[in-house]
Design a protein around this motif. Sequence first.
Motif, short mmCIF file in Angstrom:
data_model
loop_
_atom_site.label_atom_id
_atom_site.label_comp_id
_atom_site.label_asym_id
_atom_site.label_seq_id
_atom_site.Cartn_x
_atom_site.Cartn_y
_atom_site.Cartn_z
N PRO A 344 0.68 -1.61 0.32
CA PRO A 344 -0.19 -0.03 -0.32
C PRO A 344 1.13 1.37 0.13
O PRO A 344 1.82 1.32 0.53
N ILE A 345 0.30 2.32 -0.22
CA ILE A 345 1.04 3.88 -0.24
C ILE A 345 0.81 4.33 1.13
O ILE A 345 1.70 4.82 1.09
N ASP A 346 -0.05 3.83 1.72
CA ASP A 346 -0.09 4.13 3.11
C ASP A 346 -0.59 3.27 3.87
O ASP A 346 -0.32 2.44 4.02
N GLN A 347 0.22 4.17 5.56
CA GLN A 347 0.73 2.83 6.46
C GLN A 347 -0.78 2.01 6.84
O GLN A 347 -2.22 2.94 7.24
N ALA A 348 -1.44 1.04 7.02
CA ALA A 348 -2.48 -0.09 7.37
C ALA A 348 -2.32 -0.31 9.23
O ALA A 348 -1.49 -0.39 9.80
N TRP A 349 -2.71 1.23 10.18
CA TRP A 349 -2.30 1.32 11.19
C TRP A 349 -3.12 0.06 12.14
O TRP A 349 -3.97 -0.41 12.01
N ASN A 350 -2.35 -0.02 13.36
CA ASN A 350 -2.82 -1.10 14.14
C ASN A 350 -1.67 -0.50 15.15
O ASN A 350 -0.59 0.20 15.56
N ARG A 351 -3.16 -1.39 16.67
CA ARG A 351 -1.67 -0.89 17.50
C ARG A 351 -0.78 -1.61 18.36
O ARG A 351 -0.19 -0.70 18.83
N GLY A 352 0.05 -2.40 17.88
CA GLY A 352 1.07 -2.96 18.32
C GLY A 352 1.89 -2.67 16.72
O GLY A 352 4.12 -2.65 17.02
N GLY A 353 1.70 -1.89 15.47
CA GLY A 353 2.45 -1.48 14.69
C GLY A 353 3.22 -3.24 14.38
O GLY A 353 4.45 -2.90 13.12
N PHE A 354 1.94 -3.57 14.13
CA PHE A 354 3.38 -5.12 13.02
C PHE A 354 2.92 -5.09 11.51
O PHE A 354 1.78 -4.29 10.79
N ALA A 355 3.54 -6.13 10.97
CA ALA A 355 3.38 -5.95 9.03
C ALA A 355 2.44 -4.80 8.76
O ALA A 355 2.24 -5.19 7.94
N ASN A 356 3.46 -4.10 9.17
CA ASN A 356 3.21 -2.83 8.21
C ASN A 356 4.36 -2.39 6.67
O ASN A 356 5.19 -2.56 6.97
N ASN A 357 3.63 -2.91 5.78
CA ASN A 357 4.60 -3.15 4.93
C ASN A 357 4.36 -1.57 4.00
O ASN A 357 4.33 -1.53 2.19
N ALA A 358 3.47 -0.68 4.37
CA ALA A 358 4.00 1.18 2.93
C ALA A 358 5.00 1.42 2.62
O ALA A 358 6.23 0.66 3.16
N VAL A 359 5.45 1.54 1.31
CA VAL A 359 6.21 1.63 0.44
C VAL A 359 6.70 2.54 0.97
O VAL A 359 6.74 3.62 2.09
#
Length: 368
Positions: A344-359
């Motif tokens: 994805p272009i933007d980060q997909a937020w989650n509370r632990g900050g896990f598995a975020n693969n934004a460019v």
Amino acid sequence: MDMTLNDVSRPGRLAAPDEGISAEELALAARNHGMPLEALRYDVTPAGLHYLLIHYDIPYAEEASWQVAVGGLVDRPLILDLAALRAMPSRTVRVTMECAGNGRARLLPRPVSQPWLVEAVGTAEWTGVPLRDVLAAAGIDPFAVEVVFTGADHGVERGVEQDYQRSLPVDEALGEDVLLAYQMNGAPLLPQHGFPVRLVVPGWYGMAHVKWLREITLVDRPFEGFQQAVAYRVRRDAEDPGVPVTRIAPRALLAPPGFPDFMSRTRVVRPGPVLVEGRAWSGRAPVTSVEVSVDGGQTWSAAELEPEGGHRWAWRRFTYAWDAVPGSHLLTARAVDALGGEQPIDQAWNRGGFANNAVQQVPVACLD
């Protein structure tokens, strides 16, 4: 005044909107380190440049006395020392390993923890015994559903005293490339990378690759230890039970071109041909394409993706020929895998900050 573990180990939290990196986070970042992005030019990351995350302390280990116990729901409990492991048939697998929290520090609000940007990754050649051979020697009870791995690192997290433990479903544990590894890049493991033996689970985020391995236990129900049931889950809020973090999402990273400013790391290039290169990987399916943008994602061009070369679990090099013109540019790249997963272009937020693969975004100044 009596103290408890809760007095020294606070619950997880989110940073306030204007809160900077704390001294505690800085201390974590000093103990752990990312891979310098210029090291993306290596097919195999030199051991000292490979990313590193240590939950507690690095256990002191002596090779001569180290043992791994295999027990629980098995027919023949085993005690294996390093000599016994080395006597078994070995396998070498090239694996790209990425921390599940890679990208956490880019989130708003920021989960307070190890403040990774995008550098928590590395690729190594791991040599060891296939786990399935060890489990076959022990004999798997048909009622076993998971395999629990216990490391020697001990600490406290959110008030819970624990050894570091993770589990895998039995079918995942029996994968042909899952290793009890005792070498990294052809040399004995370094202390910080799990000496004398660690688990390597290709395609999974780094939390699954238990270091300083002491026990392997087969159990008849899903493991509910802290690192499985509490940590490493994608949650929207504190009450959300979440879903477990497992395999690595597709990602492409650029080796920043040109040369950097010392403080800002802004890159400087000269007008004309510039070779843009990087690496792309996915633990879910093979990478099938990479696109590069030199204008912050407004337009995209196909990059040249090198062949896999028989290394299913390792990153692949990509290149793009850029004709740089004077001015400011924002370079980025995105990978697509065979399952259609796309960064994805933007980060997909989650509370632990896990598995975020934004460019990734790489500011570049092209100067005459």
